[in-house]
Design an enzyme around this catalytic site. Sequence first.
Site: not given
Length: 293
Positions: A72-74, A165
């Site tokens: 997962k990455i931005s 978040h």
Amino acid sequence: MIAANAQQTGSEAKTSPIDLSLGFSPCPNDTFIFHALVHGLVPAPGVAFSERLEDVETLNRLVLAGALEVSKISYHLLGHVLDDYLLLRSGGALGRGCGPLLVSREPLDQARLKGRPIALPGEYTTAALLLRLFDPSLDNLVYLPFEKIMPAVADGSVAAGVIIHESRFTYQGLGLTKLVDLGQWWEESTGHPIPLGGIVAKRSLGPEVLLTLEAALAQSVRHAFANPGLARGYIRAHSQEMSDAVCDAHISLYVNDFSVNLGAEGEAAVRVLLERAAQAGIIKPTTGSLFIS
């Protein structure tokens, strides 16, 4: 390191699964999505995983260094790593009404923010990219772990902060005020949903493995939707300070049909984000493929 060992038994060759390093965050949306995959509840033929749970900016930097095979990455980081990684169409966070918020202790307009410190949850986060696109003149940027941003705003260490978040659900409890919904700004200015984070895999894995990963992730999301209670213990083990209500709200906000498959609408949103980042000189222009063909 990928390892594959072949053993000959009679006329058959049995090959052990390749072991892939897999990075994702301990946030409820990620543990919800990846639960079935890492617990062998959905098929991923020929592939096994060694998972590593880290906050998103740590994952960004690990991928920037090439240290993870799948992660997962931005979406911001995607523009920096496309020479070595492809984007998978499943497993990510993209949607409407789920973008980062710019908050402060008191109402402030953009003019009063200029020159004052603004906290961001990591240099390569999409939150940081969105603020830079929203107002490039806000250039006194302070990078903090996302969980330290609200306390820093609340105690006056910074004038404002961009929160992500579960902070979306709790900032008012600290007496903070929303200045800008950066996701709403993005949606209104582009017409596209906001791409927050996606799953990348190394191009060197090859089309067969990449397509297996993409299909397995989609099945993992579908499995989570169909069996929401099964992942509860795994989710809670990695989010012990959150209430069940906040965990559920977090998942509902960030996991949706785009998490199963970006589709044409999601792919277009990602391309527009990268185009705007390149136009602003934040990333280099994108050339070549983003996805498995």
